[in-house]
Design a protein around this motif. Sequence first.
Motif, PDB file in Angstrom:
ATOM      1  N   LEU A 130       0.826  -1.216   0.000  1.00 56.62           N
ATOM      2  CA  LEU A 130       0.000   0.000   0.000  1.00 56.62           C
ATOM      3  C   LEU A 130       0.855   1.259   0.000  1.00 56.62           C
ATOM      4  CD1 LEU A 130      -2.794  -1.118   2.485  1.00 56.62           C
ATOM      5  CD2 LEU A 130      -3.065  -0.640   0.030  1.00 56.62           C
ATOM      6  N   VAL A 131       1.961   1.249   0.718  1.00 51.77           N
ATOM      7  CA  VAL A 131       2.864   2.412   0.717  1.00 51.77           C
ATOM      8  C   VAL A 131       3.437   2.604  -0.686  1.00 51.77           C
ATOM      9  CG1 VAL A 131       5.052   3.316   1.603  1.00 51.77           C
ATOM     10  CG2 VAL A 131       3.396   2.305   3.187  1.00 51.77           C
ATOM     11  N   GLN A 132       3.825   1.517  -1.335  1.00 51.18           N
ATOM     12  CA  GLN A 132       4.349   1.632  -2.701  1.00 51.18           C
ATOM     13  C   GLN A 132       3.283   2.167  -3.650  1.00 51.18           C
ATOM     14  OE1 GLN A 132       5.707  -2.438  -2.961  1.00 51.18           O
ATOM     15  NE2 GLN A 132       7.838  -1.834  -2.606  1.00 51.18           N
ATOM     16  N   GLU A 133       2.046   1.718  -3.475  1.00 48.68           N
ATOM     17  CA  GLU A 133       0.950   2.229  -4.291  1.00 48.68           C
ATOM     18  C   GLU A 133       0.731   3.717  -4.017  1.00 48.68           C
ATOM     19  OE1 GLU A 133      -3.826   1.404  -5.030  1.00 48.68           O
ATOM     20  OE2 GLU A 133      -2.656  -0.042  -3.875  1.00 48.68           O
ATOM     21  N   ARG A 134       0.799   4.115  -2.750  1.00 43.98           N
ATOM     22  CA  ARG A 134       0.643   5.522  -2.377  1.00 43.98           C
ATOM     23  C   ARG A 134       1.730   6.367  -3.033  1.00 43.98           C
ATOM     24  NH1 ARG A 134       1.457   9.905   0.606  1.00 43.98           N
ATOM     25  NH2 ARG A 134      -0.176  10.667   1.990  1.00 43.98           N
ATOM     26  N   MET A 135       2.956   5.857  -3.039  1.00 44.17           N
ATOM     27  CA  MET A 135       4.071   6.575  -3.656  1.00 44.17           C
ATOM     28  C   MET A 135       3.822   6.782  -5.148  1.00 44.17           C
ATOM     29  SD  MET A 135       7.132   4.612  -1.607  1.00 44.17           S
ATOM     30  CE  MET A 135       8.479   5.262  -2.590  1.00 44.17           C
ATOM     31  N   ALA A 136       3.302   5.767  -5.820  1.00 47.27           N
ATOM     32  CA  ALA A 136       3.033   5.871  -7.255  1.00 47.27           C
ATOM     33  C   ALA A 136       1.929   6.898  -7.531  1.00 47.27           C
ATOM     34  CB  ALA A 136       2.647   4.500  -7.810  1.00 47.27           C
TER      35      ALA A 136
ATOM     36  N   VAL B 265       2.087  10.688  -9.600  1.00 50.31           N
ATOM     37  CA  VAL B 265       1.161  11.183 -10.630  1.00 50.31           C
ATOM     38  C   VAL B 265       0.699  12.593 -10.273  1.00 50.31           C
ATOM     39  CG1 VAL B 265      -1.152  10.860 -11.628  1.00 50.31           C
ATOM     40  CG2 VAL B 265       0.387   8.892 -11.338  1.00 50.31           C
ATOM     41  N   ILE B 266       0.323  12.775  -9.019  1.00 50.49           N
ATOM     42  CA  ILE B 266      -0.151  14.094  -8.568  1.00 50.49           C
ATOM     43  C   ILE B 266       0.941  15.136  -8.742  1.00 50.49           C
ATOM     44  CG2 ILE B 266      -0.853  15.435  -6.538  1.00 50.49           C
ATOM     45  CD1 ILE B 266      -2.275  12.814  -5.573  1.00 50.49           C
ATOM     46  N   GLN B 267       2.155  14.818  -8.322  1.00 51.87           N
ATOM     47  CA  GLN B 267       3.265  15.776  -8.439  1.00 51.87           C
ATOM     48  C   GLN B 267       3.555  16.103  -9.895  1.00 51.87           C
ATOM     49  OE1 GLN B 267       6.797  15.044  -5.995  1.00 51.87           O
ATOM     50  NE2 GLN B 267       5.530  13.714  -4.720  1.00 51.87           N
ATOM     51  N   ARG B 268       3.562  15.078 -10.734  1.00 53.20           N
ATOM     52  CA  ARG B 268       3.843  15.301 -12.151  1.00 53.20           C
ATOM     53  C   ARG B 268       2.795  16.238 -12.763  1.00 53.20           C
ATOM     54  NH1 ARG B 268       3.817  10.268 -13.803  1.00 53.20           N
ATOM     55  NH2 ARG B 268       1.642  10.316 -14.488  1.00 53.20           N
ATOM     56  N   GLU B 269       1.530  16.000 -12.467  1.00 52.02           N
ATOM     57  CA  GLU B 269       0.466  16.841 -13.025  1.00 52.02           C
ATOM     58  C   GLU B 269       0.523  18.260 -12.465  1.00 52.02           C
ATOM     59  OE1 GLU B 269      -1.515  16.104 -15.605  1.00 52.02           O
ATOM     60  OE2 GLU B 269      -0.305  14.285 -15.677  1.00 52.02           O
ATOM     61  N   ARG B 270       0.821  18.365 -11.175  1.00 44.83           N
ATOM     62  CA  ARG B 270       0.897  19.694 -10.570  1.00 44.83           C
ATOM     63  C   ARG B 270       2.030  20.490 -11.218  1.00 44.83           C
ATOM     64  NH1 ARG B 270       1.971  18.710  -5.241  1.00 44.83           N
ATOM     65  NH2 ARG B 270      -0.170  18.139  -4.849  1.00 44.83           N
ATOM     66  N   LEU B 271       3.198  19.854 -11.361  1.00 39.64           N
ATOM     67  CA  LEU B 271       4.347  20.546 -11.955  1.00 39.64           C
ATOM     68  C   LEU B 271       4.103  20.887 -13.424  1.00 39.64           C
ATOM     69  CD1 LEU B 271       7.281  18.542 -10.346  1.00 39.64           C
ATOM     70  CD2 LEU B 271       6.737  20.961  -9.983  1.00 39.64           C
ATOM     71  N   SER B 272       3.500  19.951 -14.166  1.00 36.24           N
ATOM     72  CA  SER B 272       3.280  20.220 -15.593  1.00 36.24           C
ATOM     73  C   SER B 272       2.257  21.329 -15.816  1.00 36.24           C
ATOM     74  CB  SER B 272       2.848  18.946 -16.323  1.00 36.24           C
ATOM     75  OG  SER B 272       1.546  18.567 -15.955  1.00 36.24           O
ATOM     76  N   SER B 273       1.415  21.585 -14.811  1.00 35.88           N
ATOM     77  CA  SER B 273       0.434  22.666 -14.936  1.00 35.88           C
ATOM     78  C   SER B 273       0.961  23.983 -14.369  1.00 35.88           C
ATOM     79  CB  SER B 273      -0.864  22.279 -14.229  1.00 35.88           C
ATOM     80  OG  SER B 273      -0.683  22.271 -12.824  1.00 35.88           O
ATOM     81  N   GLY B 274       2.249  23.988 -13.976  1.00 35.69           N
ATOM     82  CA  GLY B 274       2.851  25.209 -13.466  1.00 35.69           C
ATOM     83  C   GLY B 274       2.782  25.353 -11.959  1.00 35.69           C
ATOM     84  N   GLY B 275       2.295  24.330 -11.280  1.00 35.83           N
ATOM     85  CA  GLY B 275       2.199  24.383  -9.824  1.00 35.83           C
ATOM     86  C   GLY B 275       3.501  23.972  -9.143  1.00 35.83           C
TER      87      GLY B 275
ATOM     88  N   LEU C 299       5.557   8.740   5.608  1.00 35.12           N
ATOM     89  CA  LEU C 299       4.846   8.482   4.357  1.00 35.12           C
ATOM     90  C   LEU C 299       4.996   9.650   3.382  1.00 35.12           C
ATOM     91  CD1 LEU C 299       1.576   6.871   5.721  1.00 35.12           C
ATOM     92  CD2 LEU C 299       3.349   5.741   4.360  1.00 35.12           C
ATOM     93  N   LEU C 300       4.891  10.864   3.902  1.00 35.47           N
ATOM     94  CA  LEU C 300       5.050  12.038   3.038  1.00 35.47           C
ATOM     95  C   LEU C 300       6.461  12.101   2.466  1.00 35.47           C
ATOM     96  CD1 LEU C 300       3.074  14.673   5.126  1.00 35.47           C
ATOM     97  CD2 LEU C 300       2.403  13.672   2.918  1.00 35.47           C
ATOM     98  N   GLU C 301       7.461  11.817   3.277  1.00 37.04           N
ATOM     99  CA  GLU C 301       8.836  11.834   2.796  1.00 37.04           C
ATOM    100  C   GLU C 301       9.059  10.777   1.718  1.00 37.04           C
ATOM    101  OE1 GLU C 301      13.376  11.244   4.443  1.00 37.04           O
ATOM    102  OE2 GLU C 301      11.816  11.810   5.860  1.00 37.04           O
ATOM    103  N   LEU C 302       8.510   9.591   1.940  1.00 37.24           N
ATOM    104  CA  LEU C 302       8.636   8.538   0.933  1.00 37.24           C
ATOM    105  C   LEU C 302       7.927   8.932  -0.358  1.00 37.24           C
ATOM    106  CD1 LEU C 302       7.998   5.363   3.125  1.00 37.24           C
ATOM    107  CD2 LEU C 302      10.097   5.869   1.844  1.00 37.24           C
ATOM    108  N   SER C 303       6.830   9.648  -0.248  1.00 31.48           N
ATOM    109  CA  SER C 303       6.016   9.972  -1.418  1.00 31.48           C
ATOM    110  C   SER C 303       6.502  11.192  -2.181  1.00 31.48           C
ATOM    111  CB  SER C 303       4.559  10.196  -0.976  1.00 31.48           C
ATOM    112  OG  SER C 303       4.015   9.006  -0.460  1.00 31.48           O
ATOM    113  N   ARG C 304       7.179  12.104  -1.533  1.00 33.74           N
ATOM    114  CA  ARG C 304       7.618  13.312  -2.240  1.00 33.74           C
ATOM    115  C   ARG C 304       9.064  13.650  -1.991  1.00 33.74           C
ATOM    116  NH1 ARG C 304       8.763  15.393   2.548  1.00 33.74           N
ATOM    117  NH2 ARG C 304       7.149  16.411   3.725  1.00 33.74           N
ATOM    118  N   GLY C 305       9.742  12.922  -1.150  1.00 34.22           N
ATOM    119  CA  GLY C 305      11.124  13.243  -0.847  1.00 34.22           C
ATOM    120  C   GLY C 305      11.198  14.354   0.174  1.00 34.22           C
ATOM    121  N   GLN C 306      12.375  14.588   0.708  1.00 30.29           N
ATOM    122  CA  GLN C 306      12.539  15.647   1.705  1.00 30.29           C
ATOM    123  C   GLN C 306      12.461  17.004   1.015  1.00 30.29           C
ATOM    124  OE1 GLN C 306      16.296  14.493   3.575  1.00 30.29           O
ATOM    125  NE2 GLN C 306      15.120  14.063   5.417  1.00 30.29           N
ATOM    126  N   ILE C 307      11.878  17.974   1.749  1.00 30.40           N
ATOM    127  CA  ILE C 307      11.823  19.334   1.192  1.00 30.40           C
ATOM    128  C   ILE C 307      12.709  20.240   2.008  1.00 30.40           C
ATOM    129  CG2 ILE C 307       9.572  19.160   0.122  1.00 30.40           C
ATOM    130  CD1 ILE C 307       8.381  20.524   2.563  1.00 30.40           C
TER     131      ILE C 307
END
Length: 96
Positions: free
Chosen positions: A38-44, A48-58, A88-96
């Motif tokens: 489930l964590v791996q699925e959450r990461m995937a 998708v969310i990050q890719r779409e946000r970035l591609s839309s200028g977010g 979970l957030l760190e695994l899903s988006r990396g450290q900020i």
Amino acid sequence: MSPQTTTPSTGARTPEAAGIIHDARQRIDDLDGRIIGLVQERMAVSAVIQRERLSSGGRRVNLSREMEILAHYRDQLGKPGTALAMTLLELSRGQI
């Protein structure tokens, strides 16, 4: 009880307790496998969310959404839930 009745791998002092512990540990191992999946699925999904946000200028990270997630885990699991959510957030988006 004599030392011969202790089951070293479980710490149990009776065969009945050792059996229960063994079965419960097997169940935990199965649950851990499902949690990891489930964590791996959450990461995937997060990717998708990050890719779409970035591609839309977010921005890569939505801090208000992350605060909602942290609050949800804290409300459901107490203070340790916050640490779990942070992981979970760190695994899903990396450290900020």
